[in-house]
Scaffold this motif. Structure first.
Motif, PDB file in Angstrom:
ATOM      1  N   LYS A   8      -4.518 -51.600 -69.259  1.00 15.89           N
ATOM      2  CA  LYS A   8      -3.163 -51.234 -68.850  1.00 15.89           C
ATOM      3  C   LYS A   8      -3.164 -49.962 -68.014  1.00 15.89           C
ATOM      4  CE  LYS A   8      -0.620 -53.433 -72.615  1.00 15.89           C
ATOM      5  NZ  LYS A   8       0.264 -53.234 -73.779  1.00 15.89           N
ATOM      6  N   MET A  20       3.039 -55.044 -75.026  1.00 12.61           N
ATOM      7  CA  MET A  20       3.939 -53.922 -74.783  1.00 12.61           C
ATOM      8  C   MET A  20       4.775 -53.651 -76.019  1.00 12.61           C
ATOM      9  SD  MET A  20       6.743 -53.577 -71.730  1.00 12.61           S
ATOM     10  CE  MET A  20       7.721 -52.111 -71.540  1.00 12.61           C
ATOM     11  N   ILE A  21       4.981 -52.362 -76.331  1.00 11.54           N
ATOM     12  CA  ILE A  21       5.824 -52.021 -77.471  1.00 11.54           C
ATOM     13  C   ILE A  21       7.271 -52.329 -77.106  1.00 11.54           C
ATOM     14  CG2 ILE A  21       6.685 -50.146 -78.917  1.00 11.54           C
ATOM     15  CD1 ILE A  21       4.025 -48.772 -78.536  1.00 11.54           C
ATOM     16  N   ARG A  22       7.889 -53.168 -77.869  1.00 12.02           N
ATOM     17  CA  ARG A  22       9.276 -53.529 -77.609  1.00 12.02           C
ATOM     18  C   ARG A  22      10.204 -52.611 -78.381  1.00 12.02           C
ATOM     19  NH1 ARG A  22       8.802 -56.513 -73.138  1.00 12.02           N
ATOM     20  NH2 ARG A  22       7.256 -58.169 -73.403  1.00 12.02           N
ATOM     21  N   GLU A  70       0.608 -47.911 -73.637  1.00 14.47           N
ATOM     22  CA  GLU A  70       1.981 -48.007 -73.142  1.00 14.47           C
ATOM     23  C   GLU A  70       2.378 -46.764 -72.351  1.00 14.47           C
ATOM     24  OE1 GLU A  70       4.080 -50.572 -73.242  1.00 14.47           O
ATOM     25  OE2 GLU A  70       2.427 -51.712 -74.087  1.00 14.47           O
ATOM     26  N   GLN A 111       7.123 -47.567 -82.954  1.00 10.51           N
ATOM     27  CA  GLN A 111       8.216 -47.693 -81.986  1.00 10.51           C
ATOM     28  C   GLN A 111       8.876 -46.339 -81.737  1.00 10.51           C
ATOM     29  OE1 GLN A 111      10.213 -50.799 -84.233  1.00 10.51           O
ATOM     30  NE2 GLN A 111       9.831 -52.271 -82.594  1.00 10.51           N
ATOM     31  N   LEU A 142      -2.576 -48.408 -79.047  1.00 13.56           N
ATOM     32  CA  LEU A 142      -1.525 -49.209 -78.421  1.00 13.56           C
ATOM     33  C   LEU A 142      -0.505 -48.318 -77.714  1.00 13.56           C
ATOM     34  CD1 LEU A 142      -0.306 -52.084 -78.123  1.00 13.56           C
ATOM     35  CD2 LEU A 142       0.976 -51.623 -80.213  1.00 13.56           C
ATOM     36  N   ILE A 143      -0.081 -47.255 -78.385  1.00 10.54           N
ATOM     37  CA  ILE A 143       0.904 -46.336 -77.809  1.00 10.54           C
ATOM     38  C   ILE A 143       0.351 -45.671 -76.554  1.00 10.54           C
ATOM     39  CG2 ILE A 143       2.180 -44.193 -78.209  1.00 10.54           C
ATOM     40  CD1 ILE A 143       2.240 -45.062 -81.231  1.00 10.54           C
ATOM     41  N   GLY A 182       6.585 -44.273 -79.624  1.00 10.10           N
ATOM     42  CA  GLY A 182       6.658 -44.784 -78.263  1.00 10.10           C
ATOM     43  C   GLY A 182       7.906 -44.304 -77.545  1.00 10.10           C
ATOM     44  N   SER A 198      -5.712 -51.279 -73.877  1.00  8.65           N
ATOM     45  CA  SER A 198      -5.017 -50.115 -73.333  1.00  8.65           C
ATOM     46  C   SER A 198      -5.716 -49.579 -72.090  1.00  8.65           C
ATOM     47  CB  SER A 198      -4.901 -49.026 -74.401  1.00  8.65           C
ATOM     48  OG  SER A 198      -3.998 -49.430 -75.410  1.00  8.65           O
TER      49      SER A 198
END
Length: 256
Positions: A156, A1-3, A125, A90, A121-122, A93, A153
């Motif tokens: 997810k 998960m993107i923090r 999320e 980030q 990845l984005i 996101g 992904s």
């Protein structure tokens, strides 16, 4: 998960914008003409040769919260400074919204692999099922990090379309793609049973054998009829062997 670390927390965004305001007047000629930077001037700052200015511009765009800035940030995912690539991811996101989904889908075909895997990845999320077809195509990306992230992904996002894409990837001629698909389907667990059962009867022998193996690992009794059929009539010996192994695994787990 993107923090979203402190830089992108609520107070962090305000602090970042304050830093940008000071930073712009002190060292950034692109932004210095405006006492209060605008998204337009911040976007100009993204092309600065100075990484510190680019970082300030990224933070400022995230602070403004304008989703349309995502398209300007996309190329920064491949910034020569790897930290800025992460900051840009980030920021995107934080700005993610349905309206910039088409832009992010385009990012999966960007010439730079850093843009492609960070975009994948984005999209994971965001969790938008409309990204599934583009992520499914990314499973065939030549770069391992890209197709591995695309598989993660798809897990997810979930759903029949995402699961079906991973099952189809089990027949790939690239071992790293098959490995990524296997990991994803095992993580999905029971929701993957029906697509894998279908995979037992379609596609190449590799896909069928891998489908049988994964059904054995998942261990759901609903797969037994399809496995029994594959064990009896599939033309490929490896598929029949894997189907019998999977049946033994399942009956061993379900028997008293």
């Amino acid at each position: 998960m993107i923090r979203r670390n402190d830089l992108f927390s609520t107070w962090g965004l305000r602090l970042a914008l304050l830093i940008v305001l000071v930073f712009a007047g002190a060292v950034c000629p692109v932004l210095a003409d405006d006492p209060i930077p605008t998204p337009e001037t911040l976007i100009e700052g993204l092309s600065s040769d100075d990484p510190a200015i680019r970082a300030a511009a990224i933070a400022g765009l995230a602070a403004f919260g304008d989703p349309t800035a995502a398209s300007a940030l996309l190329d920064l995912l491949a910034d020569p400074d790897p930290r800025l690539g992460l900051y840009a991811a980030q920021a995107i996101g934080a700005l993610a919204s349905p309206e910039n989904l088409p832009i992010l889908r385009e990012g999966l075909t960007h010439p730079n692999s850093d843009v492609r895997w960070r975009t994948a990845l984005i999209l994971g999320e965001m969790g938008d099922p409309r990204a599934v077809p583009a992520l499914a195509r990314a499973l065939s990306d030549p770069e391992v990090l890209v197709h591995r992230t695309a598989a993660q992904s798809l897990v997810k996002i979930g759903g029949p379309a995402a699961t079906g894409a991973l099952v189809r990837a089990l027949g790939s001629d690239k071992p790293s793609v098959v490995y990524a698909a296997k990991n994803g389907l095992v993580k999905m667990g029971p929701p993957a049973v029906t697509p894998l059962a279908i995979g037992l009867s379609v596609g190449n022998a590799q896909r069928r054998a891998n489908s049988a193996t994964l059904l054995g690992y998942i261990g759901d009794a609903r797969a037994l009829p399809a496995l029994r059929t594959a064990a009896e009539i599939d033309e490929n010996e490896t598929v029949r062997t894997e189907a019998r192994w999977a049946m033994d695994q399942i009956t061993g787990k379900t028997s008293p």
